[in-house]
Design an enzyme around this catalytic site. Structure first.
Site, PDB file in Angstrom:
ATOM      1  N   ASP A 218      23.010   6.376  63.655  1.00 29.96           N
ATOM      2  CA  ASP A 218      22.718   4.956  63.830  1.00 29.96           C
ATOM      3  C   ASP A 218      23.688   4.335  64.837  1.00 29.96           C
ATOM      4  OD1 ASP A 218      21.262   2.545  62.786  1.00 29.96           O
ATOM      5  OD2 ASP A 218      23.293   1.944  62.199  1.00 29.96           O
ATOM      6  N   GLU A 270      29.431  24.832  63.611  1.00 28.41           N
ATOM      7  CA  GLU A 270      30.054  25.734  62.641  1.00 28.41           C
ATOM      8  C   GLU A 270      29.018  26.387  61.735  1.00 28.41           C
ATOM      9  OE1 GLU A 270      34.157  23.050  62.155  1.00 28.41           O
ATOM     10  OE2 GLU A 270      32.773  23.297  60.465  1.00 28.41           O
TER      11      GLU A 270
END
Length: 559
Positions: A218, A270
């Protein structure tokens, strides 16, 4: 004559563990409080979403984007977050979140969650600590506090106005003010503070560890700000400086914001497959590719079709421009017509002057209480059906907003006493607000909330909603719901590389393009029928007559 535009043609087809699944995904936005209510309190919840996973699977979407579900006072529909690593008790628990995630994954549906990094709520533990701490304290350093100005220091640090109206500065009673670019209940974070940066990395890992596949970011263009101790420029100075195109604006789209997203990308990578992210970045088009780059968030919203009128030339220009921008970033583009912040596109397309994304026209219609003499509902829905078939044929991600598959129009006649959007209250009725696109969905044609739940919904549903209910449309092969289901199923089967070739028909009303494998999309933006090219019609948004495509309609053909 055809013009071929190649856009990342090496993308692989969608697959469950394909790291590129997002490139051409159909993503369904759920506004949790208005989707389905599982406990009868009038507010949509995770139990309701879990109960509707079979519906989402039958619809044929590839992913769900879940708007904020965090603990919140709902000062801004959940975008005022109290705790970024928990679920609002009114809509569920972390355990239910895990159940929902597994249910979606078992149905072959990915999960994208909203993350709100520009601001917290004023009930966040950090902000409560900041208010209880003195000026210059580390606690206040996580937010943006400034001393008041004027003879007695009681005036705001600048004349800036918030997005929702009123001053962007709120006094705290000790001579200081805090910055809130949105509601006063949404204090802006200070992203120069390492503690803020590290905490959001923890939040990303928290949700990714729970199986979340991606994040919708956002106000992605608002995090980095340059506020010095010197007197701040006036609102007019900021408005007049064309700085939004060069990264030098004090508040929006600064180049430094990408340092933040480089850190985020390292965390997202990751995981195997890497987690996705899409930026809500209202920036100049030339600035969008950096948000969508592989070392940034990876994808950025393109709102250009959402703001367009129903016009062939405008659609073609927007499509071409955004495919080129996507090629520059190495990403795929995104397409969207409606979301939780705008008037539903079935209504926009039914307003005079092909209003499309014309917020002035749609807001004026709302201020009139939804004047039925102005809105052509049938035409708006006809164009919306044509537009969605066109959009689903394009390369890139298609973002769908809950209820558009039911052909829902905007709900305009909500009593003032029932409204919830802060834009309505802070702009003294000048802005009607966004409640009309957030009314709970109709699942059945009868019942206290048309199948949304066992009690009254948190926003009132109009009587005409019953005709659009899922129950009423499921068995109707000509319904908008059936159109979406069929189109999404065909899209999965026909979709190939991210390649598009324009076919020039010589008719300015017509937009015709070819996708790999001999898949054609033809849209008639005019009102009179046109002949279709050779090929087998596999779906159309309106009935055909002897290989003629009627006005305001789209058809897909295969060679």
């Amino acid at each position: 004559m055809s013009e071929t535009l190649f856009v990342n043609a090496e993308a692989e087809p969608l697959a469950e563990q394909d790291p590129n699944w997002w490139r051409q995904a159909a993503v369904y936005q759920i506004y949790p409080r208005s989707f389905a209510d599982g406990n009868g309190d009038g507010i949509g919840d995770l139990a309701g979403i879990i109960s509707r996973v079979p519906y989402l699977e039958a619809l044929g979407v590839d992913a769900v984007w879940l708007s904020p579900f965090y603990p919140s006072a709902l000062a801004d529909g959940g975008y005022d977050v109290d705790d970024y690593r928990d679920v609002d008790p009114k809509i569920g628990t972390l355990e239910q979140f895990d159940v929902m995630t597994r249910a979606l994954h078992d149905a072959g549906i990915k999960l994208i969650v909203d993350i709100v990094p520009n601001h917290s709520s004023n009930r966040h533990v950090w902000f409560r600590e900041a208010l209880a701490s003195p000026k210059g304290s580390p606690a206040r350093g996580r937010y943006i506090f400034r001393d008041g100005v004027g003879p007695d220091g009681t005036e705001p640090p600048s004349d800036w106005t918030s997005i929702f109206g009123g001053s962007a500065w709120e006094p705290v009673g000790d001579g200081q003010f805090y910055l809130h670019l949105f509601a006063p209940e949404q204090p802006d974070f200070n992203w120069d503070n390492p503690e803020v940066r590290e905490d959001f990395l923890t939040t990303l890992r928290f949700w990714a560890d729970r199986g979340v596949d991606g994040f919708r970011v956002d106000v992605a263009h608002g995090l980095a700000k340059k506020l010095t101790d010197d007197p701040l420029p006036t609102h007019a100075d900021l408005e007049l400086a064309e700085a939004v195109r060069d990264g030098a604006h004090m508040l929006w789209d600064r180049d430094e914001v990408h340092d933040i997203y480089t850190q985020w990308r390292a965390v997202l990578n990751e995981y195997d497959p890497p987690r996705t992210a899409v930026a809500e970045a209202w920036v100049h088009a030339s600035r969008r590719p950096r948000y969508a780059s592989p070392d940034g968030l990876g994808q950025a919203f393109n709102f250009d079709l959402l703001q367009a009128g129903f016009d062939a030339a405008e659609f073609r220009r927007i499509i071409g421009d955004n495919l080129e921008l996507a090629a520059r970033s190495g990403s795929s583009t995104t397409w969207v017509f409606s979301n939780h912040d705008v008037v539903r596109h079935a209504t926009r397309y039914g307003l005079p002057r092909h209003a499309g994304g014309d917020t002035t026209a749609s807001q004026e219609w709302l201020r009139q209480g939804g004047n039925e003499a102005v809105l052509d509902r049938a035409l708006g829905l006809r164009r919306a059906r044509a537009a969605i078939l066109l959009m689903l044929a394009l390369p890139g991600s298609a973002y769908l907003y809950q209820g558009e598959e039911l052909g829902l129009h905007e709900v305009a006649d909500i009593p003032d006493s029932a409204r919830q959007d802060p834009t309505f209250f802070r702009n003294a009725g000048v802005e009607i607000g966004r409640d009309g696109c957030r009314v709970p969905l109709p699942w059945t044609a009868s019942g206290p909330s048309l199948g949304f739940g066992d009690g009254a919904p948190h926003l009132p549903q109009p009587a005409w909603y019953a005709d659009h209910a899922v129950e009423a449309q499921t068995a109707d092969g000509t319904s908008t719901l059936s159109l979406y289901r069929e189109a999404l199923a065909l899209r999965r089967r026909l979709q190939g590389d991210e390649e598009l070739a324009w076919i020039d028909s010589g008719d300015p009303r017509v937009l015709h393009f070819r996708r790999p494998g001999g898949w054609h999309s033809v849209t008639n933006f005019g009102s009179a029928p046109i002949p279709l090219p050779a090929g087998s019609v596999v779906i159309s948004s309106a009935p055909l007559t002897e290989q003629q495509l009627p006005g305001n309609a789209t058809a897909w053909l295969v060679e």
